[in-house]
Design a protein around this motif. Structure first.
Motif, mmCIF file in Angstrom:
data_model
loop_
_atom_site.group_PDB
_atom_site.id
_atom_site.type_symbol
_atom_site.label_atom_id
_atom_site.label_comp_id
_atom_site.label_asym_id
_atom_site.label_seq_id
_atom_site.Cartn_x
_atom_site.Cartn_y
_atom_site.Cartn_z
ATOM 1 N N ASP A 70 0.809 -1.222 0.000
ATOM 2 C CA ASP A 70 0.000 0.000 0.000
ATOM 3 C C ASP A 70 0.845 1.275 0.000
ATOM 4 N N GLY A 71 2.145 1.120 -0.153
ATOM 5 C CA GLY A 71 3.001 2.304 -0.236
ATOM 6 C C GLY A 71 3.465 2.824 1.104
ATOM 7 N N GLY A 72 3.354 1.988 2.157
ATOM 8 C CA GLY A 72 3.840 2.391 3.481
ATOM 9 C C GLY A 72 5.345 2.615 3.442
ATOM 10 N N THR A 73 5.796 3.606 4.201
ATOM 11 C CA THR A 73 7.238 3.898 4.192
ATOM 12 C C THR A 73 7.990 2.913 5.077
ATOM 13 N N PHE A 74 9.309 2.975 4.949
ATOM 14 C CA PHE A 74 10.184 2.137 5.777
ATOM 15 C C PHE A 74 9.922 2.411 7.260
ATOM 16 N N LYS A 75 9.706 3.705 7.563
ATOM 17 C CA LYS A 75 9.471 4.126 8.947
ATOM 18 C C LYS A 75 8.196 3.477 9.503
#
Lengths: 227, 205
Positions: A192-197
């Motif tokens: 879903d495009g979640g960031t590494f953070k």
């Protein structure tokens, strides 16, 4: 001390090379894993048809395929030694920890090879777009190490039992739950495009889990391996 | 001077006693033969001596002069041939040799390997997979792997199983050589082999 550690790692590498060589000749584990993965993937693809699934469904499906495919072949690393009566030969050659480490490395490489083939096919067949490919690959990478670690430890335990096949999946499942839960959650985030953070807590759990399992395995393996 | 010393070793599986209170001591330049009827525990005792099995009670001590060798350090000094010990059938004789040599930190010496193969009457089969070998040839291969590192302690369980007359003669030569300077332990009921033991341990069922 350093010399001993190097010798221990070197011997693990020799065990790994031997297993790779034997597997290259017999192709038993490779065939089992790949055929299982391809069959499952095809079955899922046909049952879904043209419906486009959301990441909440796709991520668990991917991990279910990876989990059961690995269960179909990773146990072979120890079962083969017991069935072909080479386990005692190996016991007389080197320390239990070198053996565990060599076989653990072999299972990781085997699982990575499966993923290199299966994941692109899965993404293509399901029409999945991964919005954070870096995070996705990292989650799969660390998750696979955790899965291979559990599989290697349980394989060593069940290789000395009679109902090996059934026991392997049953025993591996509860221990693999942290990998599956964090792996599924992290994969879903990455899709879903979640960031590494955003995925860092899953990555931390997967990483810590792998460290704990490998450390535990190195501590316990001698008691499992020696009769 | 190497010593293998067993102190009051007992073994039971579940509630069944296999043997009780076995003690012996053997040193370099000596040999021990273990005899007894089927089921008396010869193989079990061999496995305990090789540290493949933990005894239910008692101690096994392996010493080099006064230094006790623990289970993790025994591998380079031990050679074992037994019916329950198999080699990697999917690999060739040379590939098996390479694996055994590397893991024992020995150089992979083709000349030495050919010499060992010739000694065991396997000349010309160096690069054949072991699955193509007969049971007698496999038994000979086990000797190649068991003596390649010139073990201080050579343990043979049914030393001439599956071997023809020529193979048995080769094995007798190995046994004779081993007991001159090192330790030879064998488990057998064959009268021809029992005579190789200077000490004799009889197990009763």
């Amino acid at each position: 001390m350093v010399k001993r550690s190097l010798s221990f790692i070197h011997k693990a590498y020799i065990v790994f090379l031997k297993d790779l060589h034997v597997e290259f000749r017999s192709r038993y584990a490779v065939n089992a894993i790949f055929l299982f993965a391809i069959t499952t993937l095809t079955a899922i693809s046909f049952s879904i048809g043209p419906i486009r699934l959301r990441s909440e469904i796709l991520a668990p499906l991917l991990w279910i395929i990876l989990f059961f495919s690995s269960m179909s072949g990773l146990a072979h690393i120890f079962v083969r030694e017991e069935e072909q009566q080479t386990a005692d030969t190996l016991r007389l050659l080197t320390s239990p920890n070198s053996i565990f480490l060599g076989k653990w490395l072999f299972n990781i490489i085997l699982l990575f090879s499966l993923e290199v083939l299966i994941i692109p096919v899965f993404l293509a067949m399901m029409g999945v777009q991964v919005d954070s490919p870096g995070t996705f690959l990292l989650i799969i990478f660390i998750g696979s190490i955790g899965l291979a670690s559990v599989a290697t430890l349980i394989a060593a335990i069940i290789s000395q039992a009679s109902a090996k096949g059934a026991l392997f999946a049953v025993l591996s499942f509860p221990i693999s739950l942290p990998v599956l839960i964090s792996g599924i959650h992290g994969t879903q985030l990455a899709m879903d495009g979640g960031t590494f953070k955003e995925a860092i807590s899953d990555i931390q759990i997967l990483f810590s889990f792998s460290i704990v399992i490998v450390t535990l395995s190195l501590l316990l393996f001698e008691f499992i391996w020696r009769k | 001077m190497w010593t293998v010393k067993a102190q009051e070793i007992s073994q039971k599986f579940n509630q069944r006693h296999i043997f009780e209170g076995i003690s012996f001591e053997i040193q370099s330049g000596n040999s021990l033969v273990i005899t007894g009827p089927n089921g008396s525990g010869k193989t079990t005792l061999i496995k305990i001596i090789c540290q493949l099995l933990r005894p239910t009670s008692g101690h096994l001590i392996i010493k080099n002069e006064e230094n006790q060798i623990d289970a993790h350090q025994i591998y380079p000094y031990l050679g074992l041939v037994g019916p329950y010990l198999q080699l990697y059938n999917n690999l060739s004789a040379f590939e098996n040799y390479t694996f055994f040599a590397r893991i024992r930190s020995l150089p992979v010496d083709m000349k030495y390997f050919r010499q060992l193969m010739a000694q065991l009457g396997l000349k010309g089969r160096e690069f054949d997979e072991l699955r193509t070998f007969s049971s007698g040839m496999l038994q000979r291969m086990k000797y190649v792997m068991a003596i390649m590192h010139k073990p201080r302690i050579l343990i043979l369980d049914e030393p001439t199983a599956n071997l023809d007359e020529a193979g048995s003669e080769i094995v007798y030569g190995i046994m004779e050589l081993q007991k001159k300077e090192n330790i030879l332990i064998l488990a057998t009921n064959e009268p021809e082999e029992v005579k190789f033991g200077e000490k004799k341990l009889v197990l009763h069922s």
